[in-house]
Design a protein around this motif. Structure first.
Motif, PDB file in Angstrom:
ATOM      1  N   THR A   1      -4.020 -23.045  -0.007  1.00 24.83           N
ATOM      2  CA  THR A   1      -4.988 -22.012   0.685  1.00 24.83           C
ATOM      3  C   THR A   1      -5.791 -22.818   1.413  1.00 24.83           C
ATOM      4  O   THR A   1      -6.284 -23.883   1.241  1.00 24.83           O
ATOM      5  N   VAL A   2      -6.476 -22.183   2.434  1.00 26.16           N
ATOM      6  CA  VAL A   2      -7.638 -22.956   3.196  1.00 26.16           C
ATOM      7  C   VAL A   2      -8.795 -22.078   3.246  1.00 26.16           C
ATOM      8  O   VAL A   2      -8.629 -20.885   3.528  1.00 26.16           O
ATOM      9  N   ALA A   3     -10.092 -22.338   2.867  1.00 23.18           N
ATOM     10  CA  ALA A   3     -11.305 -21.517   2.927  1.00 23.18           C
ATOM     11  C   ALA A   3     -11.507 -21.165   4.330  1.00 23.18           C
ATOM     12  O   ALA A   3     -11.119 -21.873   5.398  1.00 23.18           O
ATOM     13  N   LYS A   4     -11.998 -19.845   4.533  1.00 23.54           N
ATOM     14  CA  LYS A   4     -11.917 -19.403   5.865  1.00 23.54           C
ATOM     15  C   LYS A   4     -12.748 -20.075   6.789  1.00 23.54           C
ATOM     16  O   LYS A   4     -11.978 -20.246   8.070  1.00 23.54           O
ATOM     17  N   GLY A   5     -13.814 -20.876   6.690  1.00 25.72           N
ATOM     18  CA  GLY A   5     -14.451 -21.717   7.534  1.00 25.72           C
ATOM     19  C   GLY A   5     -13.751 -23.045   7.961  1.00 25.72           C
ATOM     20  O   GLY A   5     -14.176 -23.671   9.141  1.00 25.72           O
ATOM     21  N   ASP A   6     -12.808 -23.222   7.325  1.00 31.36           N
ATOM     22  CA  ASP A   6     -11.959 -24.364   7.364  1.00 31.36           C
ATOM     23  C   ASP A   6     -10.669 -24.428   8.140  1.00 31.36           C
ATOM     24  O   ASP A   6      -9.950 -25.695   8.192  1.00 31.36           O
ATOM     25  N   ARG A   7     -10.250 -23.366   8.459  1.00 31.88           N
ATOM     26  CA  ARG A   7      -8.890 -22.919   9.057  1.00 31.88           C
ATOM     27  C   ARG A   7      -8.530 -23.559  10.271  1.00 31.88           C
ATOM     28  O   ARG A   7      -9.498 -23.476  11.255  1.00 31.88           O
ATOM     29  N   GLN A   8      -7.403 -23.916  10.681  1.00 35.21           N
ATOM     30  CA  GLN A   8      -6.971 -24.231  12.017  1.00 35.21           C
ATOM     31  C   GLN A   8      -6.070 -23.192  12.583  1.00 35.21           C
ATOM     32  O   GLN A   8      -5.446 -22.464  12.143  1.00 35.21           O
ATOM     33  N   ASN A   9      -6.470 -23.184  13.915  1.00 34.00           N
ATOM     34  CA  ASN A   9      -5.638 -22.000  14.897  1.00 34.00           C
ATOM     35  C   ASN A   9      -4.243 -22.415  14.568  1.00 34.00           C
ATOM     36  O   ASN A   9      -3.452 -23.606  14.709  1.00 34.00           O
ATOM     37  N   ALA A  10      -3.399 -21.341  14.564  1.00 32.14           N
ATOM     38  CA  ALA A  10      -1.787 -21.462  14.889  1.00 32.14           C
ATOM     39  C   ALA A  10      -1.585 -21.968  15.928  1.00 32.14           C
ATOM     40  O   ALA A  10      -2.257 -21.750  16.975  1.00 32.14           O
ATOM     41  N   PRO A  11      -0.488 -22.589  16.284  1.00 30.47           N
ATOM     42  CA  PRO A  11       0.087 -23.241  17.505  1.00 30.47           C
ATOM     43  C   PRO A  11       0.633 -21.910  18.197  1.00 30.47           C
ATOM     44  O   PRO A  11       0.895 -20.885  17.811  1.00 30.47           O
ATOM     45  N   GLU A  12       1.139 -22.521  19.652  1.00 31.74           N
ATOM     46  CA  GLU A  12       1.765 -21.445  20.389  1.00 31.74           C
ATOM     47  C   GLU A  12       2.912 -21.225  19.949  1.00 31.74           C
ATOM     48  O   GLU A  12       3.765 -22.100  19.883  1.00 31.74           O
ATOM     49  N   LEU A  13       3.275 -20.030  19.376  1.00 31.56           N
ATOM     50  CA  LEU A  13       4.684 -19.474  18.895  1.00 31.56           C
ATOM     51  C   LEU A  13       5.230 -18.385  19.539  1.00 31.56           C
ATOM     52  O   LEU A  13       4.866 -17.279  19.498  1.00 31.56           O
ATOM     53  N   SER A  14       6.240 -18.672  20.682  1.00 34.22           N
ATOM     54  CA  SER A  14       6.746 -17.981  21.448  1.00 34.22           C
ATOM     55  C   SER A  14       8.051 -18.083  21.978  1.00 34.22           C
ATOM     56  O   SER A  14       8.395 -19.189  21.707  1.00 34.22           O
ATOM     57  N   GLY A  15       9.058 -16.949  22.200  1.00 31.00           N
ATOM     58  CA  GLY A  15      10.014 -17.531  22.981  1.00 31.00           C
ATOM     59  C   GLY A  15      11.101 -16.074  22.332  1.00 31.00           C
ATOM     60  O   GLY A  15      10.724 -14.950  22.142  1.00 31.00           O
ATOM     61  N   GLU A  16      12.516 -16.577  22.638  1.00 34.04           N
ATOM     62  CA  GLU A  16      13.532 -15.522  22.381  1.00 34.04           C
ATOM     63  C   GLU A  16      13.832 -15.136  20.875  1.00 34.04           C
ATOM     64  O   GLU A  16      13.860 -16.273  19.957  1.00 34.04           O
ATOM     65  N   THR A  17      13.790 -14.120  20.411  1.00 30.53           N
ATOM     66  CA  THR A  17      14.249 -13.855  19.091  1.00 30.53           C
ATOM     67  C   THR A  17      15.827 -13.868  18.834  1.00 30.53           C
ATOM     68  O   THR A  17      16.739 -13.847  19.693  1.00 30.53           O
ATOM     69  N   VAL A  18      16.183 -13.871  17.683  1.00 27.47           N
ATOM     70  CA  VAL A  18      17.563 -13.756  17.196  1.00 27.47           C
ATOM     71  C   VAL A  18      18.458 -12.529  17.781  1.00 27.47           C
ATOM     72  O   VAL A  18      19.665 -12.675  18.108  1.00 27.47           O
ATOM     73  N   ASP A  19      17.756 -11.353  17.949  1.00 26.99           N
ATOM     74  CA  ASP A  19      18.444 -10.516  18.679  1.00 26.99           C
ATOM     75  C   ASP A  19      18.076 -10.366  20.271  1.00 26.99           C
ATOM     76  O   ASP A  19      18.238  -9.375  20.966  1.00 26.99           O
ATOM     77  N   GLY A  20      17.749 -11.409  20.782  1.00 24.80           N
ATOM     78  CA  GLY A  20      17.576 -11.459  22.151  1.00 24.80           C
ATOM     79  C   GLY A  20      16.376 -11.022  22.947  1.00 24.80           C
ATOM     80  O   GLY A  20      16.336 -10.896  23.911  1.00 24.80           O
TER      81      GLY A  20
END
Length: 202
Positions: A53-72
């Protein structure tokens, strides 16, 4: 037969490239655990249960995660900001992924009303058929981004709680920041250990 210096150089370069590729694919090994990664100045803490776990003040942004899903369909994880998001990296071929799938399906249904969204990242399935069958078999009704060669996985920043095994589960806080990670198959108890503190955060 003598071998020319040029041939030897080409062969050495080919072997080096193969070794680099093998190193890059270490992530794809299906296992029930892994080690914490990142540089020496990381600010995350791994608990006795293997959940980092990471303390609230030390967290990094998640990367860009987008695209097509398994169900299209199309999905952008950024659209879920404001909710706790559970990201699970899995493959239909992975035995620990199969072991944890019923728990993920169960907890995702239980927690939706509390503002928690689950998103899978399906990897190393060379076509969608086995992944679709996996979801049907285990009653997984949340979406999974289709990431057969691991492009999305590699977007996580170094030194963060990035996925380093299959399965991996990463939880984002309501601000879209990386808050918790497990490099192993999870049950419902461990999922709640990761999720519940983030629901309570203001």
């Amino acid at each position: 037969m003598s071998v020319s210096p040029a041939f030897r150089r080409r062969r050495t370069l080919t072997l080096a490239a193969a070794a680099a590729a093998a190193g890059a694919l270490t992530l794809t090994a299906c296992g029930s655990g892994g080690t914490s990664g990142g540089s020496g100045d990381t600010k995350f803490v791994t608990g006795t249960g293997g959940i980092a776990t990471v303390a609230k003040g030390d967290r990094q942004n998640a990367p860009e995660l987008s695209g097509e899903t398994v169900d299209g369909k199309q999905l952008d994880v950024a659209s879920l900001k404001g909710k706790v998001v559970v990201l699970n990296v899995w493959g239909s071929w992975c035995a620990p992924c199969r072991a944890e799938a019923p728990y993920l399906a169960k907890v995702s249904k239980e927690m939706k009303a509390k503002g928690v969204e689950f998103v899978g990242i399906n990897t190393r399935d060379t076509d969608k058929g086995p992944a679709q069958q996996f979801e049907k078999e285990f009653g997984v009704d949340y979406p999974s981004l289709y990431d057969p060669i691991g492009k999305l996985i590699l977007r996580f920043p170094k030194g963060s709680l990035n996925p380093q095994a299959i399965p991996s589960t990463i939880v984002l806080d309501k601000n879209g920041k990386i808050a918790a990670r497990a490099l192993m198959a999870l049950d419902d108890t461990k999922l709640h250990q990761m999720i519940d503190p983030l629901i309570a955060e203001k």
